[in-house]
Design an enzyme around this catalytic site. Structure first.
Site, PDB file in Angstrom:
ATOM      1  N   TYR A 149       0.788  -1.127   0.085  1.00  0.00           N
ATOM      2  CA  TYR A 149       0.050  -0.026   0.019  1.00  0.00           C
ATOM      3  C   TYR A 149       1.106   1.261   0.032  1.00  0.00           C
ATOM      4  O   TYR A 149       0.622   2.232  -0.788  1.00  0.00           O
ATOM      5  CB  TYR A 149      -0.896  -0.081   1.317  1.00  0.00           C
ATOM      6  CG  TYR A 149      -1.788   0.972   1.186  1.00  0.00           C
ATOM      7  CD1 TYR A 149      -3.010   1.278   0.501  1.00  0.00           C
ATOM      8  CD2 TYR A 149      -1.829   2.259   2.379  1.00  0.00           C
ATOM      9  CE1 TYR A 149      -4.024   2.235   0.726  1.00  0.00           C
ATOM     10  CE2 TYR A 149      -2.715   3.060   2.463  1.00  0.00           C
ATOM     11  CZ  TYR A 149      -3.938   3.199   1.505  1.00  0.00           C
ATOM     12  OH  TYR A 149      -4.650   4.218   1.585  1.00  0.00           O
ATOM     13  N   GLU A 151       4.017   1.973  -0.544  1.00  0.00           N
ATOM     14  CA  GLU A 151       5.008   2.111  -1.721  1.00  0.00           C
ATOM     15  C   GLU A 151       4.181   2.180  -2.932  1.00  0.00           C
ATOM     16  O   GLU A 151       4.612   2.951  -3.928  1.00  0.00           O
ATOM     17  CB  GLU A 151       5.968   0.864  -1.955  1.00  0.00           C
ATOM     18  CG  GLU A 151       6.849   0.635  -0.634  1.00  0.00           C
ATOM     19  CD  GLU A 151       8.076   1.860  -0.562  1.00  0.00           C
ATOM     20  OE1 GLU A 151       7.713   2.954  -1.316  1.00  0.00           O
ATOM     21  OE2 GLU A 151       8.925   1.724   0.177  1.00  0.00           O
ATOM     22  N   GLN A 213      -1.011   4.508  21.268  1.00  0.00           N
ATOM     23  CA  GLN A 213      -0.576   5.127  19.940  1.00  0.00           C
ATOM     24  C   GLN A 213      -1.657   6.170  19.409  1.00  0.00           C
ATOM     25  O   GLN A 213      -2.874   6.058  19.863  1.00  0.00           O
ATOM     26  CB  GLN A 213      -0.398   3.837  18.659  1.00  0.00           C
ATOM     27  CG  GLN A 213      -1.656   3.223  18.533  1.00  0.00           C
ATOM     28  CD  GLN A 213      -1.938   2.162  19.372  1.00  0.00           C
ATOM     29  OE1 GLN A 213      -1.703   2.095  20.446  1.00  0.00           O
ATOM     30  NE2 GLN A 213      -2.502   0.893  18.600  1.00  0.00           N
ATOM     31  N   THR A 214      -1.392   7.189  18.619  1.00  0.00           N
ATOM     32  CA  THR A 214      -2.079   8.207  18.291  1.00  0.00           C
ATOM     33  C   THR A 214      -2.637   8.033  16.899  1.00  0.00           C
ATOM     34  O   THR A 214      -1.854   7.656  15.936  1.00  0.00           O
ATOM     35  CB  THR A 214      -1.752   9.430  18.599  1.00  0.00           C
ATOM     36  OG1 THR A 214      -0.772   9.794  17.692  1.00  0.00           O
ATOM     37  CG2 THR A 214      -1.344   9.435  20.288  1.00  0.00           C
ATOM     38  N   ARG A 215      -3.769   8.763  16.369  1.00  0.00           N
ATOM     39  CA  ARG A 215      -4.305   9.051  15.231  1.00  0.00           C
ATOM     40  C   ARG A 215      -5.144  10.220  15.158  1.00  0.00           C
ATOM     41  O   ARG A 215      -5.642  10.597  16.322  1.00  0.00           O
ATOM     42  CB  ARG A 215      -5.129   7.871  14.356  1.00  0.00           C
ATOM     43  CG  ARG A 215      -4.448   6.460  14.251  1.00  0.00           C
ATOM     44  CD  ARG A 215      -3.206   6.620  13.118  1.00  0.00           C
ATOM     45  NE  ARG A 215      -2.911   5.216  12.969  1.00  0.00           N
ATOM     46  CZ  ARG A 215      -1.862   4.664  13.671  1.00  0.00           C
ATOM     47  NH1 ARG A 215      -1.364   5.255  14.533  1.00  0.00           N
ATOM     48  NH2 ARG A 215      -1.533   3.509  13.204  1.00  0.00           N
ATOM     49  N   ARG A 279       3.439   4.760  15.434  1.00  0.00           N
ATOM     50  CA  ARG A 279       3.188   5.251  16.996  1.00  0.00           C
ATOM     51  C   ARG A 279       2.109   6.438  16.858  1.00  0.00           C
ATOM     52  O   ARG A 279       1.399   6.493  17.751  1.00  0.00           O
ATOM     53  CB  ARG A 279       4.470   5.567  17.419  1.00  0.00           C
ATOM     54  CG  ARG A 279       5.404   4.516  17.898  1.00  0.00           C
ATOM     55  CD  ARG A 279       4.877   3.733  19.282  1.00  0.00           C
ATOM     56  NE  ARG A 279       4.283   4.829  20.249  1.00  0.00           N
ATOM     57  CZ  ARG A 279       3.253   4.424  21.183  1.00  0.00           C
ATOM     58  NH1 ARG A 279       2.592   3.088  21.166  1.00  0.00           N
ATOM     59  NH2 ARG A 279       2.941   5.013  21.923  1.00  0.00           N
TER      60      ARG A 279
END
Ligand code: NAD
Ligand code: UDP
Ligand code: UDP
Length: 319
Positions: A149, A151, A213-215, A279
């Protein structure tokens, strides 16, 4: 609308989550929309309500094969977007990004259409700088399970810029950060859909890793507004332009928000973190603010409500 202003617009991946919202918006703006999809992850349910509109046309086609149509603009969205889907057949994922981009760029070149690419924050990989501005080159593992995905999308960007340099194409590249809303796939394994479905079923909410972890999550209507503004921007603005909501949340915070809004009795459980899981991720949207006058308006809790209603209805129909 004035006939002279009506454009013929091709939306590849138009039966998917983002594509269906985009088709709706373009029709509402008075355009003639050709929706193309191979229905790998998209579904006719997403666009069934548009089929009666005489300015909407649906075509089953795979972008890895050439396409000969006459259009004024192309939005190239065709590509599975969630890790479960794009890792199902990774070679096909790369083909969709790369061969799909070549075909759509070849089409744009022949008919002199303006062309938009749905790129992704995944081009930044597991970013070493935070938040991510467009000039950051990224930190991508080229041989890992996400690379088909990442690349593929990076190569598509390369092709867009080479077609611009070599053939003077009018290109628009958007780097989309995590987006959510109605018509997300219920089984795509993405965090928003997983958490909502789990909460509605009072099933355990699965936090991968320690959940710190964040988004950053953008509501779909905000994102589509950004797409339209970018497509309509002056030709010198090629992008890449980050489009996303800078509000950053840990997965624990997201789980708690979903639990509170659904009134769920679900408990939070921990499962192993997938390989190469970034992360943290947060868009720097200074460029979009400055050049498009764009910024997201919908706060996470506000956007989660209609998304929860959508999944609630879907689960009732299915169960
Ligand atoms: P989606 O899976 O709902 O939509 C993708 C659509 O493309 C589906 O309808 C699918 O059937 C179609 N498709 C896949 N391969 C195809 C092929 N070879 N030929 C024709 N159609 C094909 O995903 P989405 O969330 O709507 O994503 C749309 C685009 O936006 C994708 O290119 C994705 O990479 C990009 N994007 C999405 C997000 C997000 O958070 N939703 C984030 C970054 C980038
Ligand atoms: N292509 C297409 N539709 C068109 C024009 C081209 O699908 O209307 C495809 C074509 O199959 C080709 C690709 O786009 O493989 C790239 O086209 P381009 O003209 O850039 O390259 P060439 O045909 O010279 O390889
Ligand atoms: N995630 C999670 N539980 C789930 C699904 C995902 O904790 O049930 C985590 C995942 O490990 C990642 C984040 O949520 O850190 C976002 O995952 P998603 O697949 O939605 O998007 P992406 O990793 O592509 O940004």
């Amino acid at each position: 609308m004035n006939y002279a202003l009506r454009k013929r617009i091709l939306v590849t991946g138009g039966a998917g989550f983002l594509g269906s919202h985009l088709c709706e918006r373009l029709l509402a703006d008075g355009h003639d929309v050709l929706c193309l999809d191979n229905f790998f992850t998209g579904t006719k349910d997403n666009i069934a309500h548009l089929l009666d509109n005489p300015y909407f046309e649906l075509m089953r086609h795979d972008v890895t094969f050439p396409l000969y149509v006459e259009v004024d603009e192309i939005f190239n969205l065709a590509c599975p977007a969630s890790p479960i889907h794009y890792q199902f057949d990774p070679v096909q994922t790369t083909k969709t990004s790369v061969h799909g981009a070549i075909n759509m760029l070849g089409l744009a070149k022949r008919v002199k259409a303006k062309i938009f690419q749905a790129s992704t924050s995944e081009v930044y990989g597991d970013p070493a700088i935070h938040p991510q501005p467009e000039h950051y080159w990224g930190n991508v593992n080229p041989i890992g399970p996400r690379s088909c995905y990442d690349e593929g999308k990076r190569c598509a960007e390369t092709l867009f810029f080479d077609y611009r340099r070599q053939h003077d194409l009018r290109i628009k590249v958007a780097r989309i950060f995590n987006t959510y809303g109605p018509r997300m796939h219920p089984n795509d394994g993405r965090v928003v859909s997983n958490f909502i479905v789990q909460a509605l079923r009072n099933a355990p909410i699965t936090l991968y890793g320690d959940g710190t972890q964040t988004r950053s999550f953008c509501y779909v209507d905000d994102l589509i507004e950004g797409f339209v503004r970018l497509m309509d921007s002056p030709d010198d603005l090629t992008g890449p332009v980050n489009l996303g909501n800078p509000g950053e949340f840990t997965m624990i915070e997201l789980a708690e928000a979903v639990k509170a809004l659904t009134g769920s009795r679900s408990e939070l459980v921990h499962e192993p973190l997938p390989q190469d899981d970034p992360r943290q991720r947060q868009p720097d949207i200074a460029l979009a603010r400055e050049r498009l006058g764009w910024a997201p308006k919908v706060a996470l809790r506000e956007g989660l409500r209609p998304t929860i209603d959508y999944f609630d209805q879907l689960l009732r129909e299915r169960d």
